[in-house]
Design a protein around this motif. Structure first.
Motif, PDB file in Angstrom:
ATOM      1  N   GLN A  82      -3.351   0.326  12.106  1.00 31.83           N
ATOM      2  CA  GLN A  82      -3.557   0.136  11.106  1.00 31.83           C
ATOM      3  C   GLN A  82      -2.749   0.459   9.744  1.00 31.83           C
ATOM      4  OE1 GLN A  82      -6.957   2.961  10.867  1.00 31.83           O
ATOM      5  NE2 GLN A  82      -7.956   2.017  12.562  1.00 31.83           N
ATOM      6  N   LEU A  83      -1.878   1.420  10.002  1.00 35.81           N
ATOM      7  CA  LEU A  83      -0.821   1.605   8.854  1.00 35.81           C
ATOM      8  C   LEU A  83       0.145   0.395   8.740  1.00 35.81           C
ATOM      9  CD1 LEU A  83       1.052   4.713   7.842  1.00 35.81           C
ATOM     10  CD2 LEU A  83       2.530   2.937   8.605  1.00 35.81           C
ATOM     11  N   LEU A  84       0.508  -0.181   9.998  1.00 39.99           N
ATOM     12  CA  LEU A  84       1.601  -1.198   9.889  1.00 39.99           C
ATOM     13  C   LEU A  84       0.946  -2.229   9.328  1.00 39.99           C
ATOM     14  CD1 LEU A  84       3.414  -0.866  13.334  1.00 39.99           C
ATOM     15  CD2 LEU A  84       4.141  -0.219  10.965  1.00 39.99           C
ATOM     16  N   ALA A 182      10.487   0.480  15.252  1.00 38.03           N
ATOM     17  CA  ALA A 182      10.763   1.908  15.160  1.00 38.03           C
ATOM     18  C   ALA A 182       9.528   2.484  15.044  1.00 38.03           C
ATOM     19  CB  ALA A 182      12.019   2.340  14.321  1.00 38.03           C
ATOM     20  N   LEU A 183       8.840   2.314  13.940  1.00 35.91           N
ATOM     21  CA  LEU A 183       7.593   2.810  13.615  1.00 35.91           C
ATOM     22  C   LEU A 183       6.451   2.527  14.556  1.00 35.91           C
ATOM     23  CD1 LEU A 183       7.206   2.489   9.757  1.00 35.91           C
ATOM     24  CD2 LEU A 183       7.836   4.702  11.189  1.00 35.91           C
ATOM     25  N   MET A 204      10.665  -0.705  -1.279  1.00 32.18           N
ATOM     26  CA  MET A 204       9.805  -1.117  -0.147  1.00 32.18           C
ATOM     27  C   MET A 204       9.167   0.223   0.503  1.00 32.18           C
ATOM     28  SD  MET A 204      12.070  -4.164   1.689  1.00 32.18           S
ATOM     29  CE  MET A 204      10.689  -4.383   3.143  1.00 32.18           C
ATOM     30  N   VAL A 205      10.287   1.263   0.352  1.00 33.07           N
ATOM     31  CA  VAL A 205       9.906   2.853   0.652  1.00 33.07           C
ATOM     32  C   VAL A 205       8.858   3.406  -0.201  1.00 33.07           C
ATOM     33  CG1 VAL A 205      10.755   5.001   0.965  1.00 33.07           C
ATOM     34  CG2 VAL A 205      12.292   3.068   1.770  1.00 33.07           C
ATOM     35  N   GLY A 212       0.406   5.313   3.747  1.00 31.11           N
ATOM     36  CA  GLY A 212       0.325   6.639   4.183  1.00 31.11           C
ATOM     37  C   GLY A 212       0.971   7.159   5.363  1.00 31.11           C
ATOM     38  N   LEU A 213       2.359   6.953   5.433  1.00 34.21           N
ATOM     39  CA  LEU A 213       3.122   7.292   6.289  1.00 34.21           C
ATOM     40  C   LEU A 213       3.459   8.703   6.107  1.00 34.21           C
ATOM     41  CD1 LEU A 213       5.222   6.104   8.742  1.00 34.21           C
ATOM     42  CD2 LEU A 213       6.933   6.182   7.133  1.00 34.21           C
ATOM     43  N   PRO A 214       3.402   9.604   7.128  1.00 33.19           N
ATOM     44  CA  PRO A 214       3.495  11.142   7.201  1.00 33.19           C
ATOM     45  C   PRO A 214       4.898  11.555   6.763  1.00 33.19           C
ATOM     46  CG  PRO A 214       2.305  10.466   9.274  1.00 33.19           C
ATOM     47  CD  PRO A 214       2.948   9.095   8.583  1.00 33.19           C
ATOM     48  N   ASP A 215       4.895  12.592   6.078  1.00 32.30           N
ATOM     49  CA  ASP A 215       6.051  13.164   5.682  1.00 32.30           C
ATOM     50  C   ASP A 215       7.330  13.126   6.651  1.00 32.30           C
ATOM     51  OD1 ASP A 215       5.218  13.160   2.887  1.00 32.30           O
ATOM     52  OD2 ASP A 215       4.730  15.432   3.078  1.00 32.30           O
TER      53      ASP A 215
END
Length: 503
Positions: A82-84, A182-183, A204-205, A212-215
């Motif tokens: 979902q995140l990707l 990688a992710l 992009m970052v 929603g990528l975790p810290d």
């Protein structure tokens, strides 16, 4: 009047960059910064931190904690998928601003944004593609080979902390080719963009954080190869280095990885040949397509640009005439001008390097057909070199053997299929190649004999689901497709007895 891109910088609202470490944007520990000079005008565009060894250590430690104790490596497949996908959609929604930031970074013209491989759309497709691998790549269950009743299993697990080092020439695609697999595999990352293309990568970052990528899962350190890159590739807590760039730096990475036996993926450029046979469907189109890879958009500053044209003697003059015409049609200047088709060279060091190659080629006896000079007037302050074609090149000349990384095509004659293949393979590189012929048997036969990672028949295209990488000194490993996903995993074997007795 001198070319200026300052109004575009103000329109885009470019902000000075920062490091991104453990979920927070911040300056470098010692406050040092890098000033980016635009390659088309020489103007200062913006600043970003030069990460110190302490900054790099903080970033790697954050990635290490996120891998060892954080949720991402242990997340469910559905969460990663979902995140990707969400991120891919954000990239598509922000295409215009990303392309404008890239034009301020490396001066790739907006007119080139529709070309697939270096586009934001291609990067989004890479993330969508790798989202599809998350729930499809696993291990095996194997029958016992000897001993008592037991179960043998294999698992694919994320490799750990990845150092991803990007070049400046194709930030969207290369960010995606490293970060997406990688992710998808569950790794954590420390990313270093090129100092010559940082602002578009930072955006992009920002979008990935918005997705929603975790810290701590993705950290960014900015600055030049030394000290920032050197501190990253030698860090003992980095498990894998993925790098795209020059052979010289690639060799340094291999040497630096030896101490801790880091896993390494390298894409190190090429001297890719196009082989044009007399039965090519359209000699003029083959010439213009080949010349286009060397001049349009990146002005030959692309690893897979087909900078050696091996042309059958029967159609040699016809090919040269079309290549010269294509060279004369290339326009360059303000990357925000819709009529501009090509970029300048990235910096003055590369400008001097390319001009040196051109001068030495003439001294060695290569015939300069067109180009080889710099424009004056309003473009004089930029790093521009006119599209250049050399004829009567021998394959042992420097211009035919070294990666020039500029708008320079070396045209070499051949008389037979065997000679064409021999010349094509007589190189230390092996990244890409092209074959132009109407004979399907010849196309297949020649393609199989060429020592190159990707071969195009009557055209050339990079696609997200296809592995891309090189033979010989063009690198180690592949990016794209299943092979890229698996490169960010380790294979583990587990044996479990199925009875109370020990095996």
């Amino acid at each position: 009047m001198t070319l200026t891109v300052r109004p575009h910088r103000d329109e885009v609202g470019l902000k000075d960059g920062q490091l991104y470490v453990d979920g927070a944007w911040r300056p470098a520990a010692d406050g040092a910064t890098w000033t980016h000079l635009h390659p088309a005008s020489g103007e200062p565009i913006g600043e970003f931190p030069i990460a110190t060894m302490s900054d790099v250590d903080d970033a790697v430690l954050a990635a290490r904690r996120a891998f060892d104790d954080g949720p991402w490596p242990r997340s469910r497949a559905g969460q990663r998928i979902q995140l990707l996908h969400r991120y891919a959609q954000l990239l598509r929604e922000h295409t215009d601003e990303l392309q404008r930031l890239q034009a301020l970074d490396n001066s790739i013209p907006l007119s080139f944004g529709g070309v697939y491989a270096p586009s934001v759309g291609a990067a989004a497709d890479v993330f969508d593609h790798h989202a599809g691998w998350v729930d499809k790549v696993g291990g095996q269950t194997l029958p016992p080979y000897q001993g008592g009743d037991h179960l043998a299993m294999t698992f694919r697990e994320p490799i750990g902390v990845v150092a991803a080092i990007l070049p400046w020439n194709a930030p969207f695609l290369l960010f995606a080719q490293k970060v997406a697999p990688a992710l998808a595999a569950g790794c954590t990352i420390v990313l270093k963009p090129s100092e010559y293309c940082t602002f578009s990568v930072l955006h992009m970052v920002e979008l990935l954080v918005e997705a929603g990528l975790p810290d701590g899962v993705l950290n960014v350190v900015t600055g030049p190869g030394d000290p920032t890159g050197a501190a990253l590739i030698t860090h003992p807590l980095v498990d894998k280095v993925s790098f795209t760039g020059s052979r010289a730096v690639g060799r340094r990475i291999v040497e630096a990885s030896a101490g801790t036996l880091k896993r390494v993926s390298l894409e190190l450029g090429g001297k890719s040949p196009t082989l044009v046979f007399p039965d090519a469907p359209d000699i003029g189109l083959a010439a213009m397509t080949t010349m286009g890879t060397v001049t349009m958009g990146l002005s030959g500053q692309a690893c897979v640009a087909h900078t050696r044209a091996l042309v059958h003697r029967e159609v040699y003059d016809q090919f040269l005439a079309a290549a010269e015409m294509m060279a004369g049609a290339i326009t360059y200047g303000d990357p925000f001008d819709a009529g501009v088709l090509a970029s300048p060279l990235i910096n003055t060091r590369q400008l001097d390097r390319v001009l040196g190659f051109i001068e030495r080629a003439q001294e060695a006896g290569a015939k300069l057909v067109t180009g080889g000079t710099r424009p004056d007037g309003e473009l004089a302050a930029g790093n521009f070199v006119r599209p250049t074609v050399f004829a009567d090149v021998a394959n042992d000349m420097e211009i035919a053997r070294e990666e020039v990384f500029g708008p320079v095509l070396a045209v070499i004659p051949f008389a037979s299929d065997d000679e064409a293949v021999r010349l094509a393979n007589d190189t230390e590189y092996g990244l890409g190649a092209g074959v132009y012929t109407s004979d399907a048997k010849r196309a297949f036969r020649v393609a199989r004999r060429l020592r190159a990672g990707t071969v195009g028949i009557n055209g050339f295209q990079l696609e997200p689901h296809l592995p891309f990488g090189g033979f010989k000194q063009s690198g180690l490993g592949r990016e794209g497709g299943r092979s890229a996903f698996e490169a960010y995993t380790e294979l583990k074997t587990v044996m479990m007895p199925l009875t109370e007795e020990l095996m």
